[in-house]
Design a protein around this motif. Structure first.
Motif, PDB file in Angstrom:
ATOM      1  N   THR A 166     -12.451  31.563   8.026  1.00 61.77           N
ATOM      2  CA  THR A 166     -11.737  30.396   8.555  1.00 61.77           C
ATOM      3  C   THR A 166     -12.728  29.370   9.087  1.00 61.77           C
ATOM      4  O   THR A 166     -12.592  28.164   8.845  1.00 61.77           O
ATOM      5  N   GLU A 187      -7.571  24.659  12.930  1.00 63.96           N
ATOM      6  CA  GLU A 187      -8.719  23.762  12.744  1.00 63.96           C
ATOM      7  C   GLU A 187      -9.144  23.147  14.070  1.00 63.96           C
ATOM      8  O   GLU A 187     -10.326  23.026  14.374  1.00 63.96           O
ATOM      9  N   ARG A 188      -8.124  22.807  14.906  1.00 66.02           N
ATOM     10  CA  ARG A 188      -8.432  22.229  16.217  1.00 66.02           C
ATOM     11  C   ARG A 188      -9.191  23.226  17.084  1.00 66.02           C
ATOM     12  O   ARG A 188     -10.184  22.890  17.725  1.00 66.02           O
ATOM     13  N   VAL A 211      -6.440  25.785   6.045  1.00 70.54           N
ATOM     14  CA  VAL A 211      -6.479  26.026   7.491  1.00 70.54           C
ATOM     15  C   VAL A 211      -5.410  25.157   8.148  1.00 70.54           C
ATOM     16  O   VAL A 211      -5.324  23.964   7.879  1.00 70.54           O
ATOM     17  N   ARG A 227     -14.323  27.580   6.210  1.00 71.27           N
ATOM     18  CA  ARG A 227     -13.458  26.560   5.615  1.00 71.27           C
ATOM     19  C   ARG A 227     -13.467  25.273   6.438  1.00 71.27           C
ATOM     20  O   ARG A 227     -13.504  24.171   5.897  1.00 71.27           O
ATOM     21  N   VAL A 228     -13.435  25.399   7.757  1.00 77.59           N
ATOM     22  CA  VAL A 228     -13.439  24.215   8.623  1.00 77.59           C
ATOM     23  C   VAL A 228     -14.777  23.483   8.518  1.00 77.59           C
ATOM     24  O   VAL A 228     -14.829  22.256   8.366  1.00 77.59           O
ATOM     25  N   SER A 244     -15.078  21.683   5.248  1.00 79.22           N
ATOM     26  CA  SER A 244     -13.940  20.795   4.933  1.00 79.22           C
ATOM     27  C   SER A 244     -13.129  21.298   3.746  1.00 79.22           C
ATOM     28  O   SER A 244     -12.727  20.534   2.867  1.00 79.22           O
ATOM     29  N   GLN A 301     -12.734  23.623  15.838  1.00 87.19           N
ATOM     30  CA  GLN A 301     -13.551  22.435  16.145  1.00 87.19           C
ATOM     31  C   GLN A 301     -13.907  22.388  17.627  1.00 87.19           C
ATOM     32  O   GLN A 301     -15.034  21.998  17.999  1.00 87.19           O
TER      33      GLN A 301
END
Length: 342
Positions: free
Chosen positions: A31, A47-48, A42, A34-35, A38, A51
């Motif tokens: 995961t 994603e938040r 997700v 992937r973030v 990009s 990040q």
């Protein structure tokens, strides 16, 4: 009470990893990957969280590993003669702009006009797997690069040709520029014209000397040995050469200086003399427009940009025979080259 020693936290070597980010965000490594890259798949909430973990930890993606998996490092090397030389500033900046437009990092270094240092620096860049090289050569034998080029490292030589190998090169017209500059002095009435240049082993120095001799021969002028001096561009050496040419019963009435460093010293020598002496310099110098110095100008930015564009065409798959590009110079008349013999 026993004293305790407090050990400071180590400052280096503890970069956060994707595993750290995953643990903080409560997600799996895939995961996070992937973030970071990009990729889809997700949810916005996940994603938040990822990040936020990246920001909190100061995590930075390891681009070197990613690009190596693709067979490219997204970097090129630039080997200059001297990083402090004003000519190489706009050249380097132009190369960097082209590299940036292609998503590549520029790594540069200086050979200090030493062939051994040039080879050491070039091979060090190759060992770091740069995709391509732009080289202003100090030496005249570049067979040490043959295996690197065969292995796929694109290479373009700039300002001077490669020695004993076939390779792309981008040059300025040193011969034609010097010929034009000396002819300009002749057209303003000079017959005794001195030439002060760089080391005779340097291609540009010999080409500019050849241009000088050709212009003098075209005008039917026999060059005296005392009118020509090649050697180090150190100020003391140049000053002695200029003062020798400007002394005696029949001194030169004009000087042609072979590069920007020579010109700077010659300007200082002439500033101390009462009798005006004409001067044309090869390469522009800072404040030449204010000082009224006539020069033969080569466009360093265009040289750098042209070389970089050729390099990236090679990296994009161009496999034609090595090319030689020779860019024109331009005479800029500002006053010093238009003085007539006193």
């Amino acid at each position: 009470m026993a004293e305790t020693t407090r050990h400071p936290e180590p400052r280096y070597g503890n970069r956060p990893t994707m595993k750290d980010v995953a643990a903080r965000a409560g997600v799996g490594l895939k995961t996070v990957s992937r973030v970071v890259n990009s990729e889809p798949g997700v949810t916005p909430d996940t994603e938040r969280r990822v990040q936020e973990a990246i920001d909190a930890l100061g995590f930075r993606r390891n681009d070197s590993a990613r690009v190596l998996r693709k067979g490219r490092t997204a970097s090129i090397g630039l080997v200059l003669e001297d990083l402090a030389d004003p000519f190489y500033g706009p050249l380097s900046r132009a190369v960097e702009e082209v590299a940036r437009a292609h998503g590549a990092l520029l790594i540069n270094g200086s050979s200090a006009e030493d062939p051994e240092r040039e080879q050491e620096l070039v091979l060090a860049l190759c060992a770091r797997r740069v995709d391509g090289l732009i080289v202003i050569p100090a030496g005249d034998d570049h067979r040490y690069l043959e295996q690197e080029i065969k292995a796929g490292i694109a290479t373009v030589f700039v300002d001077r040709p490669a020695g004993r190998i076939d390779a792309d090169m981008v040059l300025s017209d040193s011969f034609g520029g010097a010929r034009q500059g000396v002819a300009h002095l002749i057209a303003h009435g000079h017959r005794r014209i001195g030439f002060i240049g760089d080391q005779p082993r340097i291609h540009t120095a010999t080409e500019r000397l050849r241009g000088y001799h050709t212009a003098m021969t075209d005008a039917g002028i026999t060059v005296q040995d005392s009118w020509v001096s090649l050697g180090s561009t150190e100020p003391d050496r140049v000053r002695r050469a200029a003062e020798t040419m400007l002394s005696g019963p029949e001194p030169v009435t004009a000087l042609f200086s072979g590069n920007n460093r020579v010109t700077v010293t010659v300007v200082r020598v002439l500033a101390d003399r009462e009798r005006p002496v004409a001067l044309v310099g090869f390469d522009d110098i800072e404040l030449a427009d204010l000082l009224g110095i006539t020069v033969v100008s080569q466009d360093a930015a265009t040289v750098g940009r042209t070389a970089a564009e050729h390099l990236f065409r090679r990296l994009d798959g161009a496999d034609h025979a090595p090319v030689r590009v020779e860019l024109p110079t331009r005479l800029i008349a500002r006053g010093s080259g238009e003085l007539r013999p006193s």
